[in-house]
Design a protein around this motif. Structure first.
Motif: not given
Length: 565
Positions: A97-99, A123-125, A130-131, A145-146
């Motif tokens: 995962g990359i944030l 992983v932050d969405g 993804n958005i 999104p988290c």
């Protein structure tokens, strides 16, 4: 109204529960595969609020066992250098995962940077794809999104429903639930950091009106981090992150219809959800997931293997004696089971399984009188065999060893191991039967088997969050571990799910309860005889006996695989 005080939604406590669940899964991955998920957190500059959240995320990773990759870049870093760092992390197989912590300095285009993150590691969405999918009706992002995901989890775990409820106008209405997602750093000389965090809501005033409210800090913030860890864990559990060489072994069929995904994202979803075991060596390469050639009699007699197993376990557990004391002729001279004994059950559960046991005697009679019987195979129902199965499912050696006969809860978990395999076996048998009489018999048997399994899963679901003593593992986690083990052994995709599942596996993507395990159309899964043998033998190989059947199963189908060993 002035005496009213809102219920505080304790984000810290709920997040800690989720972290404990994640830590258990990470521990399983570490013990089973020697790998753990990895999260890279990239921060540019030294904003107070960004530093605060990055510190929380790194600390949380350490707490649950996720490997943290800390990338701290100066405020003046160029966009090109930042993108190059993202590409480097994309290529690192240990990073799942990359944030990239937002906001970025003004000279860097945030959308450009976020687009460069591999979508399967977003992983932050926040990846534009993804958005975009999140905003489209009927589409499902790879990751949510988290922060909003954490808000929904807060409401769900607090028993608050938002369906059909709206807070209208600009002021809080009495009885409302207030989730404060605001984060503002204000100067505070009394704090060691020189500042403190507050939300967007006047907390003291809102408490006088709202029914539920989250504080800042201690509300949404910990949940945002918990969801980040959860997303990272899901990537770390994916197919290619554990052993890419296993990708050829069996095509999972998960998620396509449910989420209406395009081919690229569909492929990624399949990889995320198809669990593998790297110590299984199927004979002749890929496992056999297709139909076998057999007549109706052999197919139905194959089911006797599972019927004997269920009859002996239920009868002995409830009564302390089995088939040899009730209908010895049905065993046709086969050896008595190993290690079966009476379980320490409460009256209700004892009565349920006494009834189930007698039903299995009826099933044996129904099959034997219609198509003929087979000698009862040697069955291992000893505590030692169950302990081995539960160790394998958990991914480490349980101490003390799991004893299925110790108490009601242990026995229920042990029953979770057995009947469902027979259920999906009958579902897989029906389409291959040619005679109307065979179809009628198996359909009638399936109806009762399905009912038994539903009762067992309901009893377990009622205690889903209960810890199984003395292990620090909940009932729901154990069912998930057992289902995962069976999927791994069968090697033909996901056809088995625990009593609590992610929403994308739940009914119509709306439920996380999973009392009746089924596919995306809520239709029962099906398994073939080779799949079933791999599971009940515990070897992942239909040619190698073990587990519940030390000498292998009975009947022409099971014996034919043993001859090819």
């Amino acid at each position: 109204m002035s005496d009213h005080k809102a219920n505080i939604i304790d984000g810290k406590a709920i997040a800690q529960t989720i972290r404990n669940e994640i830590a258990s899964e990470v521990h399983y991955l570490s013990n089973k595969h020697g790998k753990v998920p990895g999260l890279a957190v990239v921060i540019v500059g030294n904003r107070k609020d960004s530093q605060s959240y990055v510190s929380m995320k790194r600390k949380a990773c350490a707490e649950v066992g996720i490997k943290s990759f800390d990338i701290d870049l100066p405020e003046q870093v160029s966009e090109a250098d930042l993108v190059a760092k993202v590409h480097e992390l994309n290529a690192n197989p240990d990073v799942h995962g990359i944030l990239v912590q937002l906001p970025l300095p003004k000279h860097i285009n945030e959308e450009t940077v976020l687009t460069e993150i591999s979508i399967e590691k977003d992983v932050d969405g926040f990846h534009p794809l993804n958005i975009g999918k999140l905003a489209m009706k009927g589409r499902e992002p790879l990751f949510h999104p988290c922060t909003p995901k954490g808000c929904l989890e807060l409401l769900s775990r607090s028993g608050i429903t938002i369906k059909g409820k709206k807070v209208k106008g600009s002021w809080i209405k009495p009885g409302a639930a207030v989730i404060d997602v605001g984060t503002n750093a204000i100067d505070d000389p009394s704090k060691k950091s020189g500042y403190r965090l507050v939300g967007d809501v006047d907390f003291q005033e809102a408490c006088k009106v709202a029914e539920w409210i989250t504080p800042v800090p201690g509300g949404v913030g910990p949940m945002t981090v918990a969801m980040l860890l959860k997303n990272t864990l899901e990537v770390g559990q994916g197919l290619n992150t554990i052993d890419p060489s296993l990708a050829q072994r069996g095509p999972p069929r998960i998620g396509t219809k449910k989420a209406n995904l395009d081919p690229v994202v569909d492929h990624i979803i399949k990889e995320f959800n198809f669990q593998v075991v790297d110590n299984i060596s199927p004979v002749n390469g890929a496992p056999n997931c297709g139909p076998i050639v057999a007549d109706d009699t052999d197919r139905i007699q194959f089911a006797l293997n599972l019927e004997f197993l269920e009859a002996e376990f239920f009868l002995n557990g409830a009564l302390g004696h089995g088939l040899d004391s009730i209908e010895p002729s049905y065993a046709q001279g086969g050896p008595p089971p190993i290690g079966a004994t009476k379980a320490n059950l409460d009256p209700l559960v004892r009565q349920i399984f006494e009834e189930f046991g007698y039903q299995e005697v009826g099933h044996l009679r129904a099959i034997i009188t219609r198509v003929g019987g087979i000698p009862r195979p040697l069955l291992d129902l000893s505590p030692q065999n169950f302990a081995k199965i539960f160790d394998e499912a958990a991914g480490f050696k349980l101490s003390p060893p799991f004893d299925p006969y110790l108490n009601t809860l242990n026995y229920l978990l042990a029953t979770y191991v057995i009947p469902y395999v027979g259920l999906v076996g009958y579902v897989g048998t029906i389409p291959n039967l040619s005679k109307k009489s065979s179809l009628s018999l198996v359909a009638s048997l399936l109806g009762v088997e399905a009912g038994q399994d539903a009762v067992i899963r309901t009893l377990l679901y009622e205690r889903a969050e209960e810890k199984v003593l003395p292990y620090d593992i909940t009932v729901a986690q154990f069912t998930g571990y057992i289902s995962r083990l069976r999927n791994n052994l069968a090697m033909c995709g996901i056809k088995d799910e625990g009593i609590i599942v992610p929403l994308y596996l739940g009914a119509e993507n709306l439920m996380d309860s999973n009392i009746l395990s089924a596919n995306t159309d809520s239709v029962s899964y099906a398994r073939t005889p080779p799949e079933i043998l791999r599971i009940v033998y515990g070897t992942g190989n239909e040619h190698v006996p073990g587990g519940f059947y030390p000498h292998g199963g009975g009947g022409n189908i099971a014996r034919s695989f043993l001859k090819k060993a």
